[in-house]
Design a protein around this motif. Structure first.
Motif: not given
Length: 544
Positions: A377-404
């Protein structure tokens, strides 16, 4: 000549290492760079499961049973994803054990008594974690083993673990990270405040707040939200003296046992009695015994205040507007709970999130699987998915790479209403990004429902204003056996006594309270105070 001696020394070290390794089964070792003798020793000591366990291991993880209707905390998109990507990879069956957030301790005690508790025993507050330890349900841990199986997690948290995780000379606790961000907020119906000729920013004291509530009642608008006080006892903080007396604070401040006999508690009770008998709070506040019941009163337009952990996908604003289209919202200033002459003293968080221990019944293989789970879970990719979901479904990324996040997404990978926190809070309390500035920006995105960004800004502004008055609860370095013995009974007794005082006619307040103090002390609180005083005199406590 020096070079020759170095070659001889290196050869001798290598020979010794191969002799050591020869006595070990192949599956019990991991080969590291032979110049790193520490890693070699560790590799010899702990089996290598990086290719999976030879026989299936069952790992049981607690998860709070809360979320939106239809959400299954033990079987959803994310639990299935964890099983596929982590569990199946290492031949581990990951089972989630639901724990009620409101009745957490009761649930754990029942599971422990029946031998069905999960491998991980967690709590947010040290007094209760120490209580579990005092019951003998946690096993002593090997920090080198944790480092071996969970190096990413260990590198992040080892300093905190070494500072706070030793109890009575034993390695017992490990922790989630707690960055200095919080998202608890009290909101108020701004339109109600202005309807009675006042402004939210002028609610600078308890007296001003009560003055506004009187006007709400006279205008027949509504009342302040209120709920049953139980289990977590921070209610008296705004009524305490400043600066604090450290020893007095250590004696009385306690999340699990109410400081019912103090002058601060008496002042809190008097104010609550005044509010109740003058119709300033919900007449049936004692029936609001969980967050959803208090929320329902706010959403229905009956209560004008509500406290919650703010997330971008909360439905509280939308639901309130459906019933009250004219509703406007603001952050209630923290000083609105503070009597004139006092300061907004509040409970500061300890420098860690979840406090965790491992069940005594957990085997060495299950313990290794648990460390591996934290590492995964501590791996950044795994943590990011658990916190944000799936790109294009749960969120989109802005210019800073932050999920909306998309607040309208209702598909299979929909996050729980606290953004899946109950799954990733084992490693951190708050998502972190490359810089503090990006983390703050991301948190504002994560906490801000669309159109309510100003709520988050005001929440953070007020947090900064009162930060100087945040004090941690005392952290005792010994088990307080009397706290463990009496806290459950005293919690029930507190509810009985304080409701008896509040619901009785106002003229009976003094007599009721004096009699209640005697009953509370005789029911075990005096023994708790005596035990704490002994630990305080011995210097066995800290306040941060």
């Amino acid at each position: 000549m020096m070079r020759i001696w170095k070659m001889i020394a290196r050869f001798m070290i290598t020979a010794v290492i191969f002799i050591l390794l020869a006595g070990c089964r192949n599956e019990d070792i991991t080969v590291y760079n032979l110049s790193d003798t520490h890693n070699v020793n560790v590799a010899v000591k702990y089996p290598d499961y990086s290719s999976g366990f030879p026989e299936k291991v069952t790992l049981e993880i607690p998860v709070y049973e809360r979320a939106f209707e239809g959400w299954n905390v033990t079987d959803n998109y994310y639990t299935r994803w964890i099983q596929k990507e982590f569990g199946d990879t290492y031949n581990i069956e990951v089972r989630y054990i639901p724990i009620s957030r409101v009745n957490e301790v009761k649930n754990y005690e029942q599971l422990l008594a029946s031998g069905k508790a999960p491998d991980l025993i967690v709590h947010y507050d040290m007094p209760q974690a120490l209580a579990y330890y005092g019951e003998g349900v946690m096993q002593e841990l090997d920090w080198e083993e944790a480092e071996f199986y969970a190096p990413t997690y260990w590198n992040k948290m080892s300093g905190t673990i070494k500072q706070y995780g030793r109890i009575n000379g034993e390695n017992i606790f490990f922790f989630a990270d707690r960055p200095g961000y919080g998202n608890y907020v009290n909101i108020i119906r701004k339109d109600w405040v202005e309807k009675v000729g006042m402004k939210v920013e002028n609610l600078i004291s308890l007296e001003k707040f009560n003055e506004m509530l009187v006007k709400w009642k006279e205008a027949e608008i509504g009342f302040a939200g209120s709920a049953l006080t139980r289990n977590v006892f921070t209610y008296s903080a705004p009524f305490r003296d400043w600066p604090i007396n450290p020893k007095e604070h250590a004696l009385y401040a306690d999340l699990s046992v109410a400081d019912f006999t103090t002058s601060a508690s008496e002042a809190w009770l008097r104010n609550l009695s005044y509010q109740y008998h003058n119709g300033l709070i919900d007449k049936e506040f004692y029936l609001r015994d969980d967050e959803n019941k208090a929320k329902a009163e706010f959403v229905a337009g009956k209560a004008g205040t509500f406290g919650m952990y703010l997330t971008s996908n909360t439905d509280v604003f939308e639901a309130t507007l459906m019933n009250n289209p004219e509703a406007e919202f603001a952050v209630l200033p923290p000083t609105s709970a503070v009597p004139e002459g006092k300061v907004p003293l509040g409970r500061a968080d300890w420098p860690f999130g979840f406090i965790m221990g491992i069940n005594n019944a957990t085997s060495s293989e299950e313990r290794a699987a648990l460390w591996m789970y934290l590492e995964w879970i501590s791996q950044p990719d795994h943590l990011f998915l658990l916190q944000n979901g799936i790109e294009g479904q749960n969120y989109s990324l802005d210019a800073d790479g932050l999920p909306h996040k998309d607040p309208n997404y209702k598909g299979e990978s929909q996050l729980s209403q606290n953004n899946n926190k109950d799954y990733w809070a084992l490693v951190t309390e708050t998502p972190l990004f490359r810089t503090p500035e990006l983390t703050l920006k991301a948190n504002m995105i994560n906490w801000s429902p669309a159109g309510y960004e100003y709520i988050v800004k005001d929440m953070l502004k007020y947090q900064k204003e009162v930060m100087a008055y945040g004090i941690t609860d005392p952290l005792f370095s010994v088990v307080l056996t009397k706290v463990n013995e009496y806290k459950t009974d005293l919690s029930h007794l507190f509810q009985e006594l304080y409701l008896d005082i509040i619901l009785a006619p106002e003229e009976q307040f003094e007599a009721k309270y004096e009699a209640a103090i005697i009953k509370y002390l005789e029911a075990g609180y005096q023994e708790i105070l005596d035990e704490k005083q002994q630990a305080i005199n011995a210097g066995q406590y800290k306040i941060y």
